[in-house]
Design a protein around this motif. Structure first.
Motif, PDB file in Angstrom:
ATOM      1  N   GLU A  35       0.844  -1.108   0.159  1.00 45.12           N
ATOM      2  CA  GLU A  35       0.107   0.007  -0.123  1.00 45.12           C
ATOM      3  C   GLU A  35       0.967   1.267  -0.065  1.00 45.12           C
ATOM      4  O   GLU A  35       0.543   2.146  -0.531  1.00 45.12           O
ATOM      5  CB  GLU A  35      -1.050  -0.071   1.214  1.00 45.12           C
ATOM      6  N   ASP A  36       1.886   1.282   0.585  1.00 47.27           N
ATOM      7  CA  ASP A  36       3.067   2.335   0.575  1.00 47.27           C
ATOM      8  C   ASP A  36       3.416   2.844  -0.938  1.00 47.27           C
ATOM      9  O   ASP A  36       3.346   3.909  -1.011  1.00 47.27           O
ATOM     10  CB  ASP A  36       4.034   2.055   1.531  1.00 47.27           C
ATOM     11  N   ALA A  37       3.808   1.586  -1.466  1.00 43.17           N
ATOM     12  CA  ALA A  37       4.190   1.843  -2.828  1.00 43.17           C
ATOM     13  C   ALA A  37       3.090   2.473  -3.721  1.00 43.17           C
ATOM     14  O   ALA A  37       3.056   3.574  -4.348  1.00 43.17           O
ATOM     15  CB  ALA A  37       4.858   0.564  -3.480  1.00 43.17           C
ATOM     16  N   ALA A  38       1.888   1.674  -3.482  1.00 46.08           N
ATOM     17  CA  ALA A  38       0.702   2.296  -4.444  1.00 46.08           C
ATOM     18  C   ALA A  38       0.344   3.623  -3.958  1.00 46.08           C
ATOM     19  O   ALA A  38       0.091   4.600  -4.983  1.00 46.08           O
ATOM     20  CB  ALA A  38      -0.544   1.278  -4.133  1.00 46.08           C
ATOM     21  N   GLN A  39       0.626   3.990  -2.694  1.00 49.69           N
ATOM     22  CA  GLN A  39       0.016   5.544  -2.349  1.00 49.69           C
ATOM     23  C   GLN A  39       0.773   6.590  -2.882  1.00 49.69           C
ATOM     24  O   GLN A  39       0.473   7.746  -3.169  1.00 49.69           O
ATOM     25  CB  GLN A  39       0.071   5.542  -0.822  1.00 49.69           C
ATOM     26  N   THR A  40       2.202   6.025  -3.532  1.00 48.10           N
ATOM     27  CA  THR A  40       2.835   7.180  -4.223  1.00 48.10           C
ATOM     28  C   THR A  40       2.370   7.523  -5.557  1.00 48.10           C
ATOM     29  O   THR A  40       2.861   8.560  -5.986  1.00 48.10           O
ATOM     30  CB  THR A  40       4.551   6.605  -4.313  1.00 48.10           C
ATOM     31  N   GLN A  41       1.490   6.612  -6.135  1.00 47.43           N
ATOM     32  CA  GLN A  41       0.874   7.018  -7.269  1.00 47.43           C
ATOM     33  C   GLN A  41      -0.546   7.809  -6.974  1.00 47.43           C
ATOM     34  O   GLN A  41      -1.018   8.448  -8.063  1.00 47.43           O
ATOM     35  CB  GLN A  41       0.462   5.616  -7.994  1.00 47.43           C
ATOM     36  N   TYR A  42      -0.848   8.118  -5.755  1.00 49.53           N
ATOM     37  CA  TYR A  42      -2.239   8.826  -5.681  1.00 49.53           C
ATOM     38  C   TYR A  42      -1.847  10.227  -5.856  1.00 49.53           C
ATOM     39  O   TYR A  42      -1.069  10.900  -5.459  1.00 49.53           O
ATOM     40  CB  TYR A  42      -2.418   8.580  -4.233  1.00 49.53           C
ATOM     41  N   GLY A  98      -4.753  12.503  -5.846  1.00 44.62           N
ATOM     42  CA  GLY A  98      -6.006  13.360  -5.158  1.00 44.62           C
ATOM     43  C   GLY A  98      -5.828  14.117  -4.172  1.00 44.62           C
ATOM     44  O   GLY A  98      -4.745  14.247  -3.595  1.00 44.62           O
ATOM     45  N   PRO A  99      -6.782  14.767  -3.623  1.00 41.78           N
ATOM     46  CA  PRO A  99      -6.732  15.356  -2.473  1.00 41.78           C
ATOM     47  C   PRO A  99      -6.572  14.317  -1.134  1.00 41.78           C
ATOM     48  O   PRO A  99      -6.729  13.306  -1.088  1.00 41.78           O
ATOM     49  CB  PRO A  99      -8.207  16.041  -2.223  1.00 41.78           C
ATOM     50  N   ALA A 100      -5.635  15.050  -0.282  1.00 38.76           N
ATOM     51  CA  ALA A 100      -5.031  14.333   1.034  1.00 38.76           C
ATOM     52  C   ALA A 100      -6.220  13.507   1.706  1.00 38.76           C
ATOM     53  O   ALA A 100      -6.103  12.467   1.862  1.00 38.76           O
ATOM     54  CB  ALA A 100      -4.503  15.359   2.051  1.00 38.76           C
ATOM     55  N   ASP A 101      -7.577  14.210   1.922  1.00 38.59           N
ATOM     56  CA  ASP A 101      -8.509  13.494   2.650  1.00 38.59           C
ATOM     57  C   ASP A 101      -9.489  12.373   1.678  1.00 38.59           C
ATOM     58  O   ASP A 101     -10.142  11.665   2.442  1.00 38.59           O
ATOM     59  CB  ASP A 101      -9.641  14.405   3.121  1.00 38.59           C
ATOM     60  N   GLY A 102      -8.852  12.194   0.366  1.00 41.52           N
ATOM     61  CA  GLY A 102      -9.458  10.993  -0.317  1.00 41.52           C
ATOM     62  C   GLY A 102      -8.556   9.841  -0.413  1.00 41.52           C
ATOM     63  O   GLY A 102      -8.874   8.966  -0.929  1.00 41.52           O
ATOM     64  N   MET A 103      -7.390  10.041   0.095  1.00 46.42           N
ATOM     65  CA  MET A 103      -6.257   8.978  -0.060  1.00 46.42           C
ATOM     66  C   MET A 103      -6.632   7.712   0.771  1.00 46.42           C
ATOM     67  O   MET A 103      -6.606   6.662   0.346  1.00 46.42           O
ATOM     68  CB  MET A 103      -5.148   9.366   0.615  1.00 46.42           C
ATOM     69  N   ALA A 104      -7.503   7.633   2.089  1.00 44.98           N
ATOM     70  CA  ALA A 104      -7.975   6.824   2.609  1.00 44.98           C
ATOM     71  C   ALA A 104      -9.096   5.703   1.868  1.00 44.98           C
ATOM     72  O   ALA A 104      -8.586   4.712   1.884  1.00 44.98           O
ATOM     73  CB  ALA A 104      -8.383   7.239   3.914  1.00 44.98           C
ATOM     74  N   GLN A 105      -9.900   6.614   1.349  1.00 45.40           N
ATOM     75  CA  GLN A 105     -10.738   5.719   0.642  1.00 45.40           C
ATOM     76  C   GLN A 105     -10.103   5.168  -0.789  1.00 45.40           C
ATOM     77  O   GLN A 105     -10.673   3.886  -1.117  1.00 45.40           O
ATOM     78  CB  GLN A 105     -12.015   6.657   0.115  1.00 45.40           C
ATOM     79  N   TRP A 106      -9.317   5.846  -1.474  1.00 42.26           N
ATOM     80  CA  TRP A 106      -8.588   5.374  -2.576  1.00 42.26           C
ATOM     81  C   TRP A 106      -7.754   4.092  -2.265  1.00 42.26           C
ATOM     82  O   TRP A 106      -7.709   3.256  -2.984  1.00 42.26           O
ATOM     83  CB  TRP A 106      -7.772   6.678  -3.033  1.00 42.26           C
ATOM     84  N   THR A 107      -7.111   4.133  -1.010  1.00 45.36           N
ATOM     85  CA  THR A 107      -6.188   3.052  -0.575  1.00 45.36           C
ATOM     86  C   THR A 107      -7.222   1.865   0.034  1.00 45.36           C
ATOM     87  O   THR A 107      -6.591   0.718  -0.659  1.00 45.36           O
ATOM     88  CB  THR A 107      -5.358   3.395   0.644  1.00 45.36           C
TER      89      THR A 107
END
Ligand SMILES: Cc1cn([C@H]2C[C@H](O)[C@@H](COP(=O)(O)OP(=O)(O)OP(=O)(O)O)O2)c(=O)[nH]c1=O
Length: 219
Positions: free
Chosen positions: A37-44, A46-55
């Protein structure tokens, strides 16, 4: 949307999420989603508060990449801590945990948990997602308290390097919203998502449907 009563699968290594889900009285299996998930999140992007739902959606996608997962209704979640709209993840090491705990000391911040419920039918993934944001104020704990808390090992698997539920450290002074969201699984929001798949809690379902913090959640 209906899933003809597929078995529930909680794709999470978090013992807190397992305990919270158990309160619904529904049978469920547990597995840990593959992927980084850490590697995936580097591709995100969008807005900071959307990262949790995206993950949370990413974790569901990884779960369905396993050949044996086809018929389950998969629950995934992700918790982030936002300070000044910067995402604070889990600490890399003890020094990073100390840095995170100092930066949060005496400060209001937000804990955002994203939840996804996903099934596969007709060869496609169908996801319903939500995210809840809870304002939290840290108390002015001392450096010595931080050191003792780090020595306990508790911060290392937690977003923002703290657990609100830790009974010795008790890091928070105030919380303006859903406690279960901070611990990692906003239960009444999850109940709303499960209802979209015609799955309903056995225990006290009506109480979950009248969540007092629903305005802090986006389904
Ligand atoms: C802020 C906070 C977070 N947490 C936890 C919730 C999550 O378990 C964790 C954040 O990491 P996550 O990546 O959301 O979850 P996880 O790695 O524990 O489990 P999985 O991805 O397999 O579902 O931090 C607390 O337990 N208490 C708190 O007060």
């Amino acid at each position: 949307m209906t899933t003809t009563q597929h078995p529930l699968l909680l794709a999470s290594a978090s013992p807190r999420r397992r305990q919270i889900l158990a309160t619904l009285g529904l049978p469920y299996d547990v597995a840990v989603a593959p992927g980084d998930e850490d590697a995936a999140q580097t591709q995100y992007r969008g807005p900071a508060d959307g990262m949790a739902q995206w993950t949370a959606s990413y974790k569901a996608l990884m779960m369905f990449s396993r050949a044996e997962v086809t018929r389950q209704l998969v629950i995934t979640a992700d918790t982030t801590v936002l300070l000044d709209e910067q995402v604070l993840g889990k600490p890399r090491d003890e020094d990073h945990a100390r840095e995170l705990l100092r930066s949060l000391r005496g400060r209001w911040h937000r804990v955002v948990t994203g939840v996804a419920v996903t099934s596969m039918y007709d060869g496609q993934l169908h996801t319903r997602g939500a995210s809840c944001s809870t304002p939290v104020l840290m108390r002015p704990y001392s450096d010595e308290e931080i050191d003792a808390y780090i020595a306990s090992g508790d911060p290392m698997d937690k977003a923002g390097a703290y657990g609100i539920q830790h009974t010795d450290f008790r890091p928070t002074e105030r919380i303006d919203g859903c406690y279960l969201n901070v611990v990692g699984l906003p239960l009444c929001t999850l109940v709303q998502l499960l209802a979209m798949f015609d799955v309903h809690p056995v225990n006290n379902g009506s109480a979950h449907s009248t969540c007092p913090w629903s305005e802090q959640c986006h389904v």
